[in-house]
Scaffold this active site. Structure first.
Site, short mmCIF file in Angstrom:
data_model
loop_
_atom_site.label_atom_id
_atom_site.label_comp_id
_atom_site.label_asym_id
_atom_site.label_seq_id
_atom_site.Cartn_x
_atom_site.Cartn_y
_atom_site.Cartn_z
N GLU A 126 -9.61 -1.96 5.46
CA GLU A 126 -10.24 -1.70 6.75
C GLU A 126 -11.49 -2.57 6.91
O GLU A 126 -11.99 -3.13 5.94
CB GLU A 126 -10.63 -0.22 6.85
N ASP A 163 0.81 -1.21 0.00
CA ASP A 163 0.00 0.00 0.00
C ASP A 163 0.85 1.27 0.00
O ASP A 163 2.07 1.23 0.17
CB ASP A 163 -0.96 0.00 1.20
N ASN A 206 -7.45 -3.31 14.41
CA ASN A 206 -8.84 -3.47 13.98
C ASN A 206 -9.00 -4.62 12.98
O ASN A 206 -10.06 -4.79 12.38
CB ASN A 206 -9.37 -2.17 13.36
N HIS A 228 -7.23 -4.99 10.15
CA HIS A 228 -6.93 -4.72 8.74
C HIS A 228 -5.66 -5.44 8.30
O HIS A 228 -4.76 -5.71 9.10
CB HIS A 228 -6.91 -3.22 8.44
P1 PGA Z 1 2.17 -1.85 12.68
O1 PGA Z 1 0.99 -1.82 11.66
O2 PGA Z 1 3.14 -2.85 12.13
O3 PGA Z 1 2.75 -0.46 12.64
O4 PGA Z 1 1.62 -2.25 13.98
C1 PGA Z 1 0.45 -3.01 11.22
C2 PGA Z 1 -0.70 -2.72 10.31
O5 PGA Z 1 -1.36 -1.69 10.51
O6 PGA Z 1 -0.96 -3.52 9.40
#
Ligand code: PGA
Length: 245
Positions: free
Chosen positions: A143, A67, A136, A138
């Site tokens: 999302e 992304d 959450n 994702h």
């Molecule tokens: P993080 O993010 O590695 O910064 O915890 C993971 C994600 O949001 O997929």
């Protein structure tokens, strides 16, 4: 899903790096899906260390990132292109032309979604996709509520995601509201998935991933249906899952 439990973040990073290095050695033309964020940083550090010490070569490896924020060019220090260049690409011998990240500054973002998905397919798909998970649920920037059939698409970031990522910005106002992300269907096409999870903030998400139902309201749950998923998670991340399922 195969689960490898490790003690802490450093062990997760080392185990993940070893896993990737082994795959690159087995297949020097590996197509690797990559992620950004805090989780894979230590893994990239270990890949760089190994490249320096043991000379593991990425000359024929191709990468596709999950992304990118919309509105940022690759020169923006908060862009994911910049992150990948700084955290990994500039320190190993992968040719830049073989590193792919969605363009967040395309004039036609819909067209960029189509182009990116096609470039993954034209390349023959992803052999090994590295994933993190949002608290959450994702994966990528898909999302809760994202259709499981989604290919690369434009997403509106959840407020919880913006808050989680605000640590990389001076203020909340600077955190982008939109991103381009591989879709769930794009991720599920990968031949193998390596999910990395560390820390207490992910324990609820891990519980839901391992014990919950498959539902679009928790995007990572789709991984239960993928035939080749390995999870490397530390004890803090697994704390709740162990008790409840
Ligand atoms: P993080 O993010 O590695 O910064 O915890 C993971 C994600 O949001 O997929």
């Amino acid at each position: 899903m195969k689960i490898i439990e490790v003690e802490n973040y450093d062990q997760m990073s080392q185990a993940a790096a070893n896993y990737i290095i082994e795959k690159v050695k087995q297949n020097p033309t590996l197509t690797l899906g990559l992620a950004t964020g805090g989780t894979p940083k230590g893994t990239y550090e270990q890949l760089i260390k190994d490249h320096g010490e043991n000379g593991t070569s990425y000359e024929k490896v191709t990468t596709f990132n999950l992304d990118e924020y919309i509105g940022f060019s690759g020169e923006h220090p908060s862009s994911y292109r910049y992150y990948m260049d700084e955290q990994l690409f500039h320190h190993i011998n992968v040719p830049e032309a073989q590193t792919h990240i969605p363009r967040g500054d395309s004039k036609d973002m819909e067209q960029e979604c189509v182009r990116y998905e096609k470039s993954i397919d034209d390349h023959g798909g992803i052999d090994l996709q590295i994933l993190g998970i949002g608290s959450n649920g994702h994966i990528g920037f898909n999302e809760p509520g994202t259709k499981f059939g989604a290919k690369t698409h434009i997403v509106t970031l959840d407020e919880s995601t913006r808050e989680a990522n605000s640590r990389y910005f001076k203020s909340m106002d600077e955190v982008p509201r939109f991103a381009i992300s591989m879709g769930i269907a794009s991720i599920m096409k990968s031949r193998e998935i390596l999910l990395l999870v560390s820390g207490e903030s992910k324990k609820e998400a891990m519980k839901q991933l391992l014990c919950g139902e498959v539902t679009e309201s928790f995007p990572a749950s789709i991984l239960q249906l993928h035939p080749n998923v390995t999870i490397i998670a530390d004890q803090q991340a697994l704390a709740e899952a162990k008790d409840f399922c």
